[in-house]
Design a protein around this motif. Structure first.
Motif, PDB file in Angstrom:
ATOM      1  N   GLU A 279       0.822  -1.212   0.000  1.00  0.00           N
ATOM      2  CA  GLU A 279       0.000   0.000   0.000  1.00  0.00           C
ATOM      3  C   GLU A 279       0.850   1.254   0.000  1.00  0.00           C
ATOM      4  OE1 GLU A 279      -2.510  -0.546   3.354  1.00  0.00           O
ATOM      5  OE2 GLU A 279      -3.963  -1.808   2.282  1.00  0.00           O
ATOM      6  N   GLU A 280       1.939   1.243   0.750  1.00  0.00           N
ATOM      7  CA  GLU A 280       2.827   2.416   0.756  1.00  0.00           C
ATOM      8  C   GLU A 280       3.461   2.617  -0.616  1.00  0.00           C
ATOM      9  OE1 GLU A 280       5.687   2.024   3.867  1.00  0.00           O
ATOM     10  OE2 GLU A 280       4.343   2.923   5.367  1.00  0.00           O
ATOM     11  N   ALA A 281       3.874   1.523  -1.252  1.00  0.00           N
ATOM     12  CA  ALA A 281       4.473   1.624  -2.582  1.00  0.00           C
ATOM     13  C   ALA A 281       3.440   2.083  -3.619  1.00  0.00           C
ATOM     14  CB  ALA A 281       5.072   0.275  -2.984  1.00  0.00           C
ATOM     15  N   MET A 282       2.200   1.597  -3.480  1.00  0.00           N
ATOM     16  CA  MET A 282       1.138   2.029  -4.403  1.00  0.00           C
ATOM     17  C   MET A 282       0.896   3.525  -4.289  1.00  0.00           C
ATOM     18  SD  MET A 282      -1.834  -0.909  -4.388  1.00  0.00           S
ATOM     19  CE  MET A 282      -2.317  -0.466  -2.728  1.00  0.00           C
ATOM     20  N   THR A 283       0.818   4.007  -3.053  1.00  0.00           N
ATOM     21  CA  THR A 283       0.559   5.432  -2.832  1.00  0.00           C
ATOM     22  C   THR A 283       1.675   6.285  -3.420  1.00  0.00           C
ATOM     23  OG1 THR A 283      -0.643   4.917  -0.796  1.00  0.00           O
ATOM     24  CG2 THR A 283       0.121   7.181  -1.078  1.00  0.00           C
ATOM     25  N   ALA A 284       2.923   5.849  -3.222  1.00  0.00           N
ATOM     26  CA  ALA A 284       4.059   6.596  -3.775  1.00  0.00           C
ATOM     27  C   ALA A 284       4.002   6.627  -5.301  1.00  0.00           C
ATOM     28  CB  ALA A 284       5.366   5.959  -3.303  1.00  0.00           C
ATOM     29  N   LYS A 285       3.625   5.512  -5.916  1.00  0.00           N
ATOM     30  CA  LYS A 285       3.554   5.469  -7.384  1.00  0.00           C
ATOM     31  C   LYS A 285       2.402   6.320  -7.896  1.00  0.00           C
ATOM     32  CE  LYS A 285       4.016   2.191 -11.185  1.00  0.00           C
ATOM     33  NZ  LYS A 285       4.219   0.762 -11.553  1.00  0.00           N
ATOM     34  N   THR A 286       1.313   6.349  -7.151  1.00  0.00           N
ATOM     35  CA  THR A 286       0.157   7.160  -7.546  1.00  0.00           C
ATOM     36  C   THR A 286       0.510   8.640  -7.556  1.00  0.00           C
ATOM     37  OG1 THR A 286      -1.357   5.522  -6.607  1.00  0.00           O
ATOM     38  CG2 THR A 286      -2.237   7.721  -6.989  1.00  0.00           C
ATOM     39  N   HIS A 287       1.321   9.075  -6.587  1.00  0.00           N
ATOM     40  CA  HIS A 287       1.675  10.487  -6.467  1.00  0.00           C
ATOM     41  C   HIS A 287       2.529  10.981  -7.631  1.00  0.00           C
ATOM     42  CE1 HIS A 287       0.941  10.475  -1.821  1.00  0.00           C
ATOM     43  NE2 HIS A 287      -0.168  10.618  -2.526  1.00  0.00           N
ATOM     44  N   VAL A 288       3.247  10.094  -8.291  1.00  0.00           N
ATOM     45  CA  VAL A 288       4.111  10.523  -9.403  1.00  0.00           C
ATOM     46  C   VAL A 288       3.461  10.224 -10.761  1.00  0.00           C
ATOM     47  CG1 VAL A 288       6.197  10.207  -8.035  1.00  0.00           C
ATOM     48  CG2 VAL A 288       5.365   8.318  -9.445  1.00  0.00           C
ATOM     49  N   THR A 289       2.213   9.783 -10.749  1.00  0.00           N
ATOM     50  CA  THR A 289       1.522   9.447 -12.002  1.00  0.00           C
ATOM     51  C   THR A 289       0.916  10.700 -12.617  1.00  0.00           C
ATOM     52  OG1 THR A 289       0.976   7.216 -11.213  1.00  0.00           O
ATOM     53  CG2 THR A 289      -0.351   8.092 -13.018  1.00  0.00           C
ATOM     54  N   PRO A 290       1.168  10.977 -13.902  1.00  0.00           N
ATOM     55  CA  PRO A 290       0.538  12.142 -14.565  1.00  0.00           C
ATOM     56  C   PRO A 290      -0.949  11.904 -14.770  1.00  0.00           C
ATOM     57  CG  PRO A 290       1.778  10.843 -16.155  1.00  0.00           C
ATOM     58  CD  PRO A 290       2.075  10.246 -14.809  1.00  0.00           C
ATOM     59  N   TRP A 291      -1.677  12.929 -15.175  1.00  0.00           N
ATOM     60  CA  TRP A 291      -3.130  12.829 -15.296  1.00  0.00           C
ATOM     61  C   TRP A 291      -3.563  11.776 -16.305  1.00  0.00           C
ATOM     62  CZ3 TRP A 291      -5.628  13.397 -19.901  1.00  0.00           C
ATOM     63  CH2 TRP A 291      -4.916  14.005 -20.942  1.00  0.00           C
ATOM     64  N   TYR A 292      -2.708  11.478 -17.300  1.00  0.00           N
ATOM     65  CA  TYR A 292      -3.065  10.513 -18.340  1.00  0.00           C
ATOM     66  C   TYR A 292      -2.591   9.096 -18.027  1.00  0.00           C
ATOM     67  CZ  TYR A 292       1.698  11.816 -19.662  1.00  0.00           C
ATOM     68  OH  TYR A 292       3.040  12.085 -19.635  1.00  0.00           O
ATOM     69  N   GLY A 293      -1.927   8.909 -16.873  1.00  0.00           N
ATOM     70  CA  GLY A 293      -1.519   7.568 -16.473  1.00  0.00           C
ATOM     71  C   GLY A 293      -0.139   7.179 -16.974  1.00  0.00           C
ATOM     72  N   LEU A 294       0.292   6.020 -16.517  1.00  0.00           N
ATOM     73  CA  LEU A 294       1.610   5.497 -16.883  1.00  0.00           C
ATOM     74  C   LEU A 294       1.540   4.391 -17.921  1.00  0.00           C
ATOM     75  CD1 LEU A 294       3.251   5.304 -13.325  1.00  0.00           C
ATOM     76  CD2 LEU A 294       3.602   7.071 -15.064  1.00  0.00           C
ATOM     77  N   GLY A 295       0.335   3.997 -18.292  1.00  0.00           N
ATOM     78  CA  GLY A 295       0.190   2.961 -19.312  1.00  0.00           C
ATOM     79  C   GLY A 295      -0.299   1.643 -18.727  1.00  0.00           C
ATOM     80  N   LEU A 296      -0.869   0.798 -19.575  1.00  0.00           N
ATOM     81  CA  LEU A 296      -1.335  -0.515 -19.155  1.00  0.00           C
ATOM     82  C   LEU A 296      -0.162  -1.372 -18.674  1.00  0.00           C
ATOM     83  CD1 LEU A 296      -3.936  -1.255 -21.983  1.00  0.00           C
ATOM     84  CD2 LEU A 296      -4.384  -0.527 -19.634  1.00  0.00           C
ATOM     85  N   ASN A 297      -0.473  -2.323 -17.812  1.00  0.00           N
ATOM     86  CA  ASN A 297       0.519  -3.223 -17.201  1.00  0.00           C
ATOM     87  C   ASN A 297       1.427  -2.511 -16.207  1.00  0.00           C
ATOM     88  OD1 ASN A 297       0.033  -5.848 -18.720  1.00  0.00           O
ATOM     89  ND2 ASN A 297       0.427  -4.452 -20.433  1.00  0.00           N
ATOM     90  N   GLN A 298       1.018  -1.317 -15.752  1.00  0.00           N
ATOM     91  CA  GLN A 298       1.780  -0.608 -14.728  1.00  0.00           C
ATOM     92  C   GLN A 298       1.140  -0.753 -13.356  1.00  0.00           C
ATOM     93  OE1 GLN A 298       4.525   0.909 -14.272  1.00  0.00           O
ATOM     94  NE2 GLN A 298       5.379   1.463 -16.257  1.00  0.00           N
ATOM     95  N   GLY A 299       0.130  -1.596 -13.229  1.00  0.00           N
ATOM     96  CA  GLY A 299      -0.534  -1.784 -11.950  1.00  0.00           C
ATOM     97  C   GLY A 299       0.209  -2.726 -11.034  1.00  0.00           C
TER      98      GLY A 299
END
Length: 440
Positions: A279-299
Motif C-alpha cells: 500500500e505504501e508503494a502504491m501510494t508513492a507510485k500514484t503520487h508521481v503518475t501524470p493525469w493521463y496515467g503510466l500505461g497498461l501493465n503498470q498496476g
C-alpha cells in the motif's frame, strides 16, 4: 367486428406467431421470456458459461486465462442469437468505451508499455457485457451455473484436486483466496434473484460460511455491505443514500482494521505487514503518475528492488494505468449505471435490487483488491444492470399481425377501451419484468 384492442386480438397474435415458428424457435421464445421472469427453463449453454466462471483466473496451456476464453465464447455464441432488449443510449455508451480503449492504447504506447494483449481483453469483456445487456444470454441460467460451479469448487478443493496456493483457505479453481471471496460474495447476492424466498436465509448463511473459509476479510465485509444496501435501499432517498454510503465507508474501514486482529483468521501479522508495504508503494507510485496515467501493465510495484507485487487497490490501479479518464469512466459506469446512485426511485424490482447489492460487493472489493473492475465477472453484472436499468424489450412479431387484428386508427377509442398495441409507449425492460417477476 370491434376495432379496438382486446384480449382476443392478443390471443390471435400469439397463435399467428406460433404458426410461423419452428418447434425450436418456439422453445427459444419461451426461454427468452424467462430472462424477464427469472423463472423457467434452464438454457444448458448459458448454464455452462456460468459454471466456467470458476476458472476465470485459470491460465490454460495456450496462455489464455479462463475468463478471456469464456468471454470470447459468449460473444461468438450470442452473435447468433437475436436481441431481446434494446439499450437506451447503448450506442453512445459503446462509443465512450471504445474511445477509452483507444486512449489506453495511445497513452500506453506513449509511455513505452505493451498494451495489445490487455486492451484486447478489455475489448472482449466489453462485448460480453453488450451481449448480456441486449438479452442474448439467459441470465437466470448464467447465474445458476455460476452458483453450481462455486458450490462444486468446495469438494474439489478439499479433495485436493486443485492447486492450493493459500492453505488452509478455500481457493480451488479460483486460484486466489481474495478472488474466491469476491465471487462467493457475488453469488451470495445474485443467488437471491433465482432462489425462492424461503431459501434466502439458508443461502445467505451458506455464503457467509464459504466466505469465512476463503479467509478473505474484505469479501466478508463486502458481502455484509451488499446485504445492508439491499435492506436500506428501498427505505432511503438519494440524499440519505449518499450519507449512508459515507457512513458505510467508515464502518467498513473500522471493521476491516479490527478483523485483522481477530484470531478467527489465524496469525495474519506477516500478511498484514506485507500488504502495508504494498500500500505504501502504491501510494508513492500514484503520487508521481501524470493525469493521463503510466500505461497498461503498470498496476504493480517493486518491493525492495527485487520483488514485484500487483496493486491491492483497483481505484489506484485504474488511475496509474489510465489516469483520470480511466478512473472516472470506471467509477461512473459502476456507480451511476450499475448502482444507480442518483436513481430517485425508492421502490425498484427485486432483481435490480440484487444486482445493485452485487455492485456494492464490487465497489468494496475494489478498495482492497486489484483488478476488480476490468474483469469478466464485473462486466457481466454491469451488462445485467444496463439491461434492467436502460433496456426496452423488442417487439419482434408486432409487425407480423394482420391489419384486421390491429386497432383502426380511424375509429375513436371508446371510454374504458384499451390503447392499441401499436400505439402504446414502449415499456422498459424493468416494467415488463416487474409484471411477471417471481416474488423474492
Amino acid at each position: 367486428m370491434s376495432s379496438v384492442y382486446s384480449p382476443a386480438h392478443e390471443a390471435a397474435r400469439q397463435a399467428l406467431k406460433e404458426e410461423q415458428q419452428t418447434p425450436i424457435e418456439r422453445r427459444l421464445d419461451r426461454v427468452g421470456k424467462s430472462v424477464a421472469s427469472w423463472w423457467g427453463p434452464i438454457v444448458v449453454v448459458d448454464f455452462l458459461f456460468g459454471v466456467s466462471l470458476i476458472v476465470v483466473m485459470w491460465t490454460f496451456k495456450a496462455g489464455f486465462p479462463g475468463g478471456v476464453i469464456t468471454a470470447a465464447a459468449m460473444v461468438m455464441y450470442g452473435a447468433f442469437r437475436r436481441a431481446l432488449v434494446r439499450v437506451k443510449w447503448g450506442g453512445i455508451l459503446l462509443l465512450v468505451m471504445f474511445g477509452l480503449l483507444a486512449f489506453l492504447a495511445v497513452e500506453s504506447q506513449h509511455n513505452g508499455m505493451p498494451w495489445l494483449q490487455r486492451d484486447f481483453k478489455f475489448f472482449l469483456i466489453l462485448l460480453a457485457a453488450a451481449v448480456i445487456a441486449t438479452g442474448r444470454i439467459n441470465v437466470r441460467s448464467l447465474i445458476i451455473g455460476g452458483m453450481v460451479g462455486a458450490i462444486l469448487n468446495v469438494p474439489v478443493y478439499y479433495l485436493h484436486l486443485t492447486p492450493d496456493f493459500y492453505p488452509p483457505y478455500l481457493t480451488g479453481f479460483y486460484g486466489d483466496k481474495n478472488v474466491a471471496g469476491m465471487y462467493y460474495a457475488l453469488w451470495g447476492c445474485l443467488g437471491l434473484s433465482v432462489l425462492p424466498k424461503r431459501w434466502h436465509r439458508w443461502w445467505i448463511a451458506a455464503s457467509f460460511v464459504l466466505l469465512f473459509l476463503t479467509g478473505s476479510r474484505t469479501s466478508l465485509a463486502a458481502y455484509g455491505a451488499g446485504l445492508a444496501w439491499m435492506y436500506l435501499r428501498p427505505r432511503t432517498g438519494v440524499t440519505f443514500r449518499l450519507g449512508l454510503g459515507a457512513i458505510g465507508y467508515f464502518i467498513l474501514k473500522y471493521l476491516m482494521e479490527n478483523l485483522s486482529q481477530s484470531s478467527a483468521f489465524g496469525d495474519r501479522k506477516g500478511d498484514d505487514w506485507f500488504r502495508h508495504q504494498i500500500e505504501e508503494a502504491m501510494t508513492a507510485k500514484t503520487h508521481v503518475t501524470p493525469w493521463y496515467g503510466l500505461g497498461l501493465n503498470q498496476g504493480k510495484v517493486l518491493l525492495g528492488g527485487v520483488r514485484e507485487a500487483f496493486f491491492h487497490n483497483s481505484y489506484q490501479q485504474a488511475f496509474v494505468e489510465g489516469g483520470w479518464p480511466f478512473l472516472l469512466i470506471v467509477i461512473i459506469a459502476f456507480m451511476v449505471i450499475g448502482l444507480g446512485i442518483f436513481d430517485r426511485r425508492v421502490v425498484i424490482p427485486p432483481v435490480l435490487l440484487r444486482l445493485e447489492g452485487s455492485v456494492v460487493v464490487l465497489l468494496v472489493c475494489a478498495w482492497k483488491l486489484g483488478e476488480v473492475f476490468m474483469t469478466l465477472g464485473a462486466f457481466i453484472i454491469l451488462g445485467m444492470c444496463m439491461a434492467h436499468r436502460l433496456g426496452v424489450p423488442r417487439s419482434i412479431f408486432r409487425d407480423a399481425v394482420p391489419a384486421h387484428l390491429q386497432a383502426s386508427s380511424a375509429q375513436p377509442l371508446r371510454a374504458g377501451s384499451q390503447v392499441p398495441a401499436t400505439e402504446r409507449a414502449p415499456r422498459t425492460y424493468l416494467q415488463e419484468q416487474q409484471d411477471v417477476d417471481v416474488p423474492v
